[in-house]
Design a protein around this motif. Sequence first.
Motif, PDB file in Angstrom:
ATOM      1  N   ASP A   4     112.348  99.736  42.635  1.00 12.52           N
ATOM      2  CA  ASP A   4     113.171  99.080  41.625  1.00 12.52           C
ATOM      3  C   ASP A   4     112.520  97.780  41.147  1.00 12.52           C
ATOM      4  N   ALA A   5     112.089  96.948  42.094  1.00  7.59           N
ATOM      5  CA  ALA A   5     111.446  95.681  41.735  1.00  7.59           C
ATOM      6  C   ALA A   5     110.127  95.925  41.012  1.00  7.59           C
ATOM      7  N   CYS A   6     109.388  96.940  41.442  1.00  5.22           N
ATOM      8  CA  CYS A   6     108.105  97.264  40.812  1.00  5.22           C
ATOM      9  C   CYS A   6     108.291  97.619  39.341  1.00  5.22           C
ATOM     10  N   LEU A   7     109.181  98.568  39.065  1.00  6.31           N
ATOM     11  CA  LEU A   7     109.361  99.030  37.690  1.00  6.31           C
ATOM     12  C   LEU A   7     110.041  97.979  36.821  1.00  6.31           C
ATOM     13  N   ALA A   8     110.924  97.178  37.410  1.00  5.04           N
ATOM     14  CA  ALA A   8     111.549  96.097  36.644  1.00  5.04           C
ATOM     15  C   ALA A   8     110.497  95.107  36.166  1.00  5.04           C
ATOM     16  N   SER A   9     109.487  94.849  36.995  1.00  4.49           N
ATOM     17  CA  SER A   9     108.436  93.899  36.614  1.00  4.49           C
ATOM     18  C   SER A   9     107.528  94.459  35.528  1.00  4.49           C
ATOM     19  N   LEU A  10     107.563  95.779  35.327  1.00  4.68           N
ATOM     20  CA  LEU A  10     106.745  96.430  34.299  1.00  4.68           C
ATOM     21  C   LEU A  10     107.541  96.745  33.039  1.00  4.68           C
ATOM     22  N   ALA A  11     108.737  96.170  32.926  1.00  2.32           N
ATOM     23  CA  ALA A  11     109.604  96.477  31.792  1.00  2.32           C
ATOM     24  C   ALA A  11     108.979  96.065  30.465  1.00  2.32           C
ATOM     25  N   PHE A  12     108.064  95.103  30.476  1.00 10.83           N
ATOM     26  CA  PHE A  12     107.418  94.662  29.232  1.00 10.83           C
ATOM     27  C   PHE A  12     106.364  95.645  28.739  1.00 10.83           C
ATOM     28  N   CYS A  13     105.955  96.572  29.598  1.00 12.88           N
ATOM     29  CA  CYS A  13     104.944  97.554  29.195  1.00 12.88           C
ATOM     30  C   CYS A  13     105.535  98.512  28.164  1.00 12.88           C
ATOM     31  N   ASP A  14     104.671  99.103  27.374  1.00 10.10           N
ATOM     32  CA  ASP A  14     105.125 100.002  26.318  1.00 10.10           C
ATOM     33  C   ASP A  14     105.490 101.380  26.842  1.00 10.10           C
ATOM     34  N   GLU A  15     105.034 101.691  28.048  1.00 11.28           N
ATOM     35  CA  GLU A  15     105.493 102.874  28.764  1.00 11.28           C
ATOM     36  C   GLU A  15     105.262 102.634  30.255  1.00 11.28           C
ATOM     37  N   ARG A  16     106.064 103.317  31.057  1.00  9.17           N
ATOM     38  CA  ARG A  16     105.884 103.273  32.498  1.00  9.17           C
ATOM     39  C   ARG A  16     105.724 104.710  32.994  1.00  9.17           C
ATOM     40  N   VAL A  17     104.597 104.974  33.620  1.00  8.86           N
ATOM     41  CA  VAL A  17     104.277 106.309  34.111  1.00  8.86           C
ATOM     42  C   VAL A  17     104.410 106.314  35.632  1.00  8.86           C
ATOM     43  N   VAL A  18     105.214 107.223  36.147  1.00  9.53           N
ATOM     44  CA  VAL A  18     105.394 107.374  37.587  1.00  9.53           C
ATOM     45  C   VAL A  18     104.941 108.772  37.985  1.00  9.53           C
ATOM     46  N   LEU A  19     103.966 108.840  38.876  1.00 13.13           N
ATOM     47  CA  LEU A  19     103.519 110.122  39.421  1.00 13.13           C
ATOM     48  C   LEU A  19     103.986 110.202  40.866  1.00 13.13           C
ATOM     49  N   PHE A  79     100.503  88.986  41.163  1.00 12.27           N
ATOM     50  CA  PHE A  79     101.462  90.031  41.512  1.00 12.27           C
ATOM     51  C   PHE A  79     101.653  89.988  43.018  1.00 12.27           C
ATOM     52  N   ARG A  80     102.758  90.538  43.475  1.00 15.97           N
ATOM     53  CA  ARG A  80     103.128  90.435  44.885  1.00 15.97           C
ATOM     54  C   ARG A  80     103.145  91.799  45.550  1.00 15.97           C
ATOM     55  N   HIS A  81     102.733  91.797  46.807  1.00 20.16           N
ATOM     56  CA  HIS A  81     102.683  93.020  47.604  1.00 20.16           C
ATOM     57  C   HIS A  81     103.636  92.888  48.779  1.00 20.16           C
ATOM     58  N   TYR A  82     104.675  93.738  48.769  1.00 24.99           N
ATOM     59  CA  TYR A  82     105.607  93.731  49.884  1.00 24.99           C
ATOM     60  C   TYR A  82     105.059  94.657  50.959  1.00 24.99           C
ATOM     61  N   GLY A  83     104.309  94.081  51.877  1.00 25.04           N
ATOM     62  CA  GLY A  83     103.631  94.869  52.902  1.00 25.04           C
ATOM     63  C   GLY A  83     104.548  95.275  54.039  1.00 25.04           C
ATOM     64  N   GLU A 129     104.531  96.929  45.121  1.00 21.64           N
ATOM     65  CA  GLU A 129     104.048  95.715  44.466  1.00 21.64           C
ATOM     66  C   GLU A 129     104.897  95.431  43.232  1.00 21.64           C
ATOM     67  N   HIS A 130     104.928  94.178  42.806  1.00 22.59           N
ATOM     68  CA  HIS A 130     105.585  93.841  41.545  1.00 22.59           C
ATOM     69  C   HIS A 130     104.891  92.649  40.910  1.00 22.59           C
ATOM     70  N   LEU A 131     104.847  92.675  39.593  1.00 19.42           N
ATOM     71  CA  LEU A 131     104.228  91.603  38.829  1.00 19.42           C
ATOM     72  C   LEU A 131     105.195  90.423  38.737  1.00 19.42           C
ATOM     73  N   THR A 132     104.673  89.219  38.875  1.00 23.50           N
ATOM     74  CA  THR A 132     105.516  88.033  38.732  1.00 23.50           C
ATOM     75  C   THR A 132     105.720  87.718  37.249  1.00 23.50           C
ATOM     76  N   ASP A 133     106.702  86.861  36.960  1.00 25.73           N
ATOM     77  CA  ASP A 133     106.925  86.449  35.572  1.00 25.73           C
ATOM     78  C   ASP A 133     105.697  85.735  35.016  1.00 25.73           C
ATOM     79  N   ALA A 134     105.076  84.895  35.863  1.00 19.06           N
ATOM     80  CA  ALA A 134     103.862  84.199  35.425  1.00 19.06           C
ATOM     81  C   ALA A 134     102.743  85.194  35.147  1.00 19.06           C
ATOM     82  N   GLY A 135     102.668  86.250  35.940  1.00 19.13           N
ATOM     83  CA  GLY A 135     101.665  87.281  35.723  1.00 19.13           C
ATOM     84  C   GLY A 135     101.869  88.004  34.407  1.00 19.13           C
ATOM     85  N   ARG A 136     103.114  88.327  34.096  1.00 19.85           N
ATOM     86  CA  ARG A 136     103.408  89.001  32.828  1.00 19.85           C
ATOM     87  C   ARG A 136     103.003  88.117  31.646  1.00 19.85           C
TER      88      ARG A 136
END
Length: 257
Positions: free
Chosen positions: A21-36, A163-167, A86-93
């Motif tokens: 959830d956190a990962c895809l939320a951080s990619l919401a600015f992308c023009d598409e999100r591909v999940v395999l 970006f952050r990695h929840y290990g 992983e999730h991208l930070t706001d600063a990263g975006r």
Amino acid sequence: MSGRPPISGVVTTFNNASTLDACLASLAFCDERVVLDSGSTDATVEIARRHGARIATKPFAGYGPQKQHAIDLATHDWILLLDADEHLTDAGREAIELELRNARADGYRLPRQEWLFWRWAHPHARGNWQLRLFRKSRGRMNTVPVHAAPVVDGDRRDLDAPFRHYGEPRLADRVDKVNRYSSGLVVHKRQGGVRGIGMRILLQPTLAFLKLYIGKRYFLDGWAGFFAARTHAFYTFLKYAKLLEAQRSSDEPTLRS
């Protein structure tokens, strides 16, 4: 953002409901999100669908091939590749959006901030820079079996887009991963040939510990940083020790009944 080329956010998944959830939320600015996905049995696919991601399914084919297939599914040339934990930070975006308005390279290394068992790494600890933003037309995954990563035929730059990695949240989980990953590297290292394995077993674990604990400033993270550096040293020991074990075992005569 107006003025920048379209971006495909790409993620491979398997039972990642706790972090996706956190990962895809951080990619919401992308023009598409591909999940395999490779056959998740938890809520992973449902979460991806809720985020409007384009979802495909493929049995796991190895880390590199699986990620490459996901990249191939992307529509756009610019790829932002994240793991499901992983999730991208706001600063990263913001940094990515600004940079791609006038891209100066074909691939970018981004700094990854680590979760160390029970805390995020200290703000002054050094991040692990990894190539995660690149042109699909100029890059693809390498063939390393465990630590597969993109390689780019073109200009590369470092971009301060964290970006952050929840290990692994528990030491036992980390040790289990260390054991699996070190075993996964044996065949690859045997094919490539490694010299001086004995000296590597003796010296490399200590150097690996110092690289993280001192070089990346994990000493700022208290016991969590010490545990992270020490388990990394153990991983370094295991990958060479298992390689030596495999070589010695292949030299043993075949036992016949």
